[in-house]
Scaffold this active site. Structure first.
Site, short mmCIF file in Angstrom:
data_model
loop_
_atom_site.label_atom_id
_atom_site.label_comp_id
_atom_site.label_asym_id
_atom_site.label_seq_id
_atom_site.Cartn_x
_atom_site.Cartn_y
_atom_site.Cartn_z
N ASP A 1 0.85 -1.18 0.00
CA ASP A 1 0.00 0.00 0.00
C ASP A 1 0.89 1.24 0.00
OD1 ASP A 1 0.11 1.03 3.09
OD2 ASP A 1 0.31 -1.14 2.95
N HIS B 1 1.47 -8.82 -3.89
CA HIS B 1 0.41 -7.92 -3.41
C HIS B 1 1.05 -6.53 -3.33
CE1 HIS B 1 -3.26 -6.84 -1.15
NE2 HIS B 1 -2.46 -6.08 -0.42
N ASP C 1 0.86 -17.44 -5.08
CA ASP C 1 1.43 -16.39 -5.91
C ASP C 1 0.29 -15.67 -6.60
OD1 ASP C 1 2.97 -14.70 -7.39
OD2 ASP C 1 3.78 -16.24 -8.74
N GLU D 1 2.49 -10.35 0.08
CA GLU D 1 2.76 -8.92 0.07
C GLU D 1 4.27 -8.70 0.09
OE1 GLU D 1 1.03 -4.76 1.97
OE2 GLU D 1 0.67 -6.64 3.02
#
Length: 532
Positions: A145, A456, A502, A511
């Site tokens: 993020d 991710h 994956d 992530e």
């Protein structure tokens, strides 16, 4: 199947692969010749759930490209034997931090096809008072993020800067970043980008705010498309302790290149230390209106230990020395190198500071604790067919971080003792990361024939490019996965080493974070230094 390190091996290295599902193997040179063949006796391996055996081919030292086949004809990934086999991985694992930069455009001449626009340039406001804003420009996006966190950033910097302190020549790479060719080595220029942002998180009284994120996670969009307001959460002793330590450490390293900047870092470290002394009990809980990553920790004793060791190195502050000695009586973990437990950084500070500075008794006490842990890890590695330092229940969220931190512990143990068994065991952990695992995957994007491809990570998902940015470390298998792609319903019948997906949806196994890359930088740098 035969699993092995897809990044390859140095000619003089101990070379192990893992054979499963068959008892015979053949090693081929890509030129066409058969180099070695043999038979193995298989034994059940709890981590992988497979019957497995170790293939030792250390005697093969000729440079070149190779692959294995088993008795059923299954072909392994290809690998090289070469003294420079880790060069690409070291470059990519450091360049990863440039690709995580916030607040600036990544230009094509530095980022290639992964160029993107500047992001999050509007600053941030204090959660307790929206009228107070700070520039909040710069730093690294923490993970998949776009949040930025002081504790996570300080730990990533700690892995890298202690490595730079111990083996600077190995980390003198041309990273092709905007600062290349300047006064600072590229790796220190990259770290400065994060340090400058962290400096802006400190208040005048010395306290340091915990994080700067949006209140909620944005969708899978490019960072420049994220228009959510950035909020600055309250001060915490966790962030302040880590801040004091990393600023004191950095001031020592940067002084050779920039006296004024080193003074700025040292003064900031002292202010943070004084705040800690005045606030003996002060933690952090995520505010209810903020749902991004918490990095909560209900004990700040280890953060205070790390701060005390580095403040003592900075000023020979006797109050800091007394705190070190008192904290040791609490029996905290003295080799942990993660964001929640940072006691190992305190031990590294003592190891690097030496007995002359810290005193023979303290130095000996901390080095013995470190070596005890290295011996424990070595014993675990000797008990399984992957020479691996985790047991099934230890595959936590971010298990690859634990593997790489174990590699760090073993590298430092080797530096302390020159006992090659520690170096070999550290190598086996890198073997696992680069493909000697039951998923037959390199857990570093772009490195190895069978590298994972779907982290991710918002930019990788949103940029429309098939291949991910190289150099990112996956979180790895998780004994208790909890996301859409990897969850108890479809993972409960799998052994620990195979509880991985994956898949970009799998935040609990796939992530990325800056502090999963940084111990890889340390370990690869150490192997480069040792191979000179």
């Amino acid at each position: 199947m035969i699993y092995l390190n897809q990044a390859g091996f140095a000619p003089e290295a101990t070379k192990h692969a893992t054979l499963t599902g068959d008892t015979s193997y053949t090693l081929h040179a890509n030129a066409g010749s058969i180099v070695k063949s043999g038979e193995c006796t298989l034994k059940h391996d709890d981590n992988s759930g497979e019957d497995a055996a170790i293939i030792d081919f250390s005697e093969i030292k000729a440079t070149g490209s190779y692959y294995f086949t088993d008795g059923k004809g299954n072909k392994s990934a290809e690998f090289v034997i070469d003294n420079n086999h880790y060069d690409e991985a070291l470059f990519a694992s450091i360049k990863m931090f440039y690709f995580q930069r916030c607040g600036m455009a990544l230009e094509e001449k530095y980022a290639g096809v992964y160029a993107r626009k500047a992001c999050h340039c509007g600053g941030g406001y204090m959660l307790h008072d929206k009228s107070i804003r700070r520039k909040m420009l710069g730093g690294w996006h923490d993970a998949g993020d776009y949040g930025r966190y002081v504790t996570a950033g300080a730990v990533a910097l700690g892995h890298i800067l202690y490595g730079y302190e111990m083996f600077p020549d190995a980390l003198q790479l041309d990273l092709n970043i905007p600062e290349s060719g300047g006064n600072l080595p590229d790796i220190l220029a990259e770290c400065k980008y994060e340090l400058d942002w962290i400096l802006d998180m400190q208040d005048e009284d010395g306290g340091v705010h915990h994080k700067c994120t949006s209140q909620n996670f944005c969708g899978f969009i490019m960072p420049d498309e994220d228009d959510l307001d950035m909020v600055i959460t309250p001060v915490s002793s966790l962030a302040t302790g880590d801040f004091a330590a990393i600023m004191a450490l950095a001031s020592r390293i940067y002084r050779k290149y920039d006296e004024a900047y080193a003074d700025t870092l040292a003064d900031a470290a002292r202010k943070a230390w004084n705040w800690l002394v005045k606030n003996p009990s002060f933690l952090f809980e995520n505010p209810s209106e903020v749902t991004t990553g918490t990095y909560e920790d209900m004990c700040d004793t280890d953060e205070r230990l790390w701060a005390a060791t580095e403040i003592y190195r900075l000023d020979k502050n006797e109050d800091a020395k007394r705190i070190i000695l008192s904290v040791l009586e609490l029996r905290i973990n003295l080799y942990a190198l993660g964001w929640a437990d940072v006691g190992g950084f305190g031990t590294l500070a003592v190891i690097n500071g030496g007995a002359e500075l810290f005193g023979e008794d303290l130095y000996r006490r901390m080095t013995l604790k470190w070596l005890d842990e290295a011996d424990r890890l070595k014993g675990i590695a000797e008990s399984n067919a992957f020479n691996f330092t985790l047991r099934p229940a230890e595959f936590t969220w971010g298990s690859n971080m634990v593997v790489l931190m174990n590699a760090m512990i073993l590298c430092v143990a080797h530096k302390l003792t020159q006992d090659k068994s520690y170096l070999d065991t550290a190598q086996y952990q890198l073997d696992y990361i680069f493909g000697r695992n039951a998923m037959d995957l390199s857990y570093v994007t772009g490195i190895g024939e069978r590298a994972f491809k779907h982290p991710h990570l918002r930019p990788t998902e949103a940029d429309g490019i098939d291949e991910p940015i190289p150099g990112f470390v996956s979180g790895g298998p998780n004994f208790r996965p909890c996301d859409e792609a990897a969850n108890p319903d479809n993972m409960s019948d799998k052994p620990a080493m195979k509880r991985y997906a994956d898949d970009m949806r799998s935040y609990s196994t796939n992530e990325i974070t800056i502090y999963w890359n940084s111990p890889l930088v340390f370990a690869l740098g150490y192997f480069k230094e040792y191979s000179k």
